[in-house]
Write an enzyme that holds these catalytic residues in place. Structure first.
Site, PDB file in Angstrom:
ATOM      1  N   SER A  10       0.836  -1.188   0.000  1.00  0.00           N
ATOM      2  CA  SER A  10       0.000   0.000   0.000  1.00  0.00           C
ATOM      3  C   SER A  10       0.886   1.260   0.000  1.00  0.00           C
ATOM      4  CB  SER A  10      -0.967  -0.036   1.186  1.00  0.00           C
ATOM      5  OG  SER A  10      -1.998   0.912   1.028  1.00  0.00           O
ATOM      6  N   ASP A  65      -9.012  -5.704  -5.048  1.00  0.00           N
ATOM      7  CA  ASP A  65      -8.553  -4.579  -4.229  1.00  0.00           C
ATOM      8  C   ASP A  65      -9.432  -3.358  -4.493  1.00  0.00           C
ATOM      9  OD1 ASP A  65      -7.162  -2.408  -3.058  1.00  0.00           O
ATOM     10  OD2 ASP A  65      -5.230  -3.389  -3.367  1.00  0.00           O
ATOM     11  N   HIS A  95      -7.708  -5.629  -0.299  1.00  0.00           N
ATOM     12  CA  HIS A  95      -6.620  -4.762   0.170  1.00  0.00           C
ATOM     13  C   HIS A  95      -6.201  -5.227   1.560  1.00  0.00           C
ATOM     14  CE1 HIS A  95      -4.262  -1.109  -0.361  1.00  0.00           C
ATOM     15  NE2 HIS A  95      -4.446  -0.850   0.926  1.00  0.00           N
TER      16      HIS A  95
END
Length: 287
Positions: free
Chosen positions: A107, A240, A267
């Site tokens: 991320s 995601d 995610h």
């Protein structure tokens, strides 16, 4: 508690006035791997079970608390940018005496890892970028707005809990949204992850300082990524909600990277995909 083979060594790194907590796990002579977590997440955002797979694969794994998370310095005015977070990562490597590492970023940590490869190429052996986008954030057709109902639920979950139990419950429900509907959701798994993070930080008050970084321009872009020469792997969650598959494909194309799209993954890094992702990273760094 997972048993890690080899030694566990804590180190404190200093980046200007900021003190950064970190630890190295595995045999001292193992292959050095630096794990860089996402926004507002401490070192223990990397699940122990996942780290153990890398250690068992022969790695010396370093993970650390970003500034404003875990046991690292809280910066009162928050006057720093993504470039400063990349410099923090360099200081962590120095604290552990590591000249070059295989860098794995997730991320926001993937953005930091890209900046390391651009501005500190001599410190990076390979890149693995997970749940993230390119420094130019891709083209407009790659960006898919969050589904309305999910976005509403996540906004409602932004308010911290008033006590430990309500805060843990809030975090688990937030993980439910990030995890998505593609794989079975294990609430107990995510609760253990968050209990570990709270115990490590010594407070259930959540970190929120990195939220503002998402609205600031990044110091590098697509042309910089095209010049990166280290081998790269992009790990993309098929579902995601923040970085949809088009963004992973765009990032992989810019870097000339291998792309691994994991079916059903959102995610998050749940136990169901630990072996798949760890094996891909180990194959990548050995290659």
């Amino acid at each position: 508690m997972i048993k890690f083979w080899g030694s566990v060594v804590e180190r404190v790194a200093r980046s200007g006035s900021v003190v950064l907590w970190s630890e190295a796990l595995g045999e001292p002579g193992g292959v050095p791997v630096l794990l860089v977590m996402g926004a507002n997440a401490p070192a223990h955002g990397w699940p122990d079970e996942f780290v153990a797979l890398l250690v068992e694969g022969g790695c010396r794994v370093v993970r650390y608390d970003h500034r404003d998370t875990g046991r690292s310095t809280r910066v009162p005015d928050g006057d720093y940018g993504m470039g400063d977070l990349a410099e923090d990562a360099v200081e962590v490597l120095d604290a552990h005496g590591i000249e070059q590492a295989h860098v794995v970023g997730m991320s926001m940590g993937g953005i930091i890892a890209q900046l390391l490869a651009v501005d500190h190429a001599d410190r990076v052996r390979t890149l693995t970028l997970m749940h993230t986008g390119a420094l130019d954030m891709g083209s407009t057709e790659d960006v898919v707005p969050l589904e309305g109902a999910r976005l509403e639920r996540m906004i409602a979950l932004a308010v911290p809990g008033e006590d430990l139990e309500s805060e843990l419950a809030r975090r688990v429900e937030l993980w439910r949204e990030l995890h998505g509907d593609g794989l079975p959701f294990d609430a107990a798994e995510y609760r253990r992850l968050e209990e570990r993070a709270v115990a490590h930080a010594g407070t259930f008050e959540p970190s929120t300082a990195h939220v503002r970084l998402g609205g600031e321009p990044l110091p590098r872009g697509a042309d910089d990524l095209r010049r990166v020469s280290v081998p790269a792997l992009v790990v993309q969650g098929e579902l995601d909600p923040f970085y949809p598959p088009g963004m992973g494909r765009h990032l992989a194309a810019l870097l000339g990277a291998r792309l691994l799209e994991v079916p059903g993954m959102g995610h998050a890094l749940p136990a169901a995909v630990h072996r798949t992702v760890a094996d891909a990273i180990l194959e990548h760094i050995r290659g």
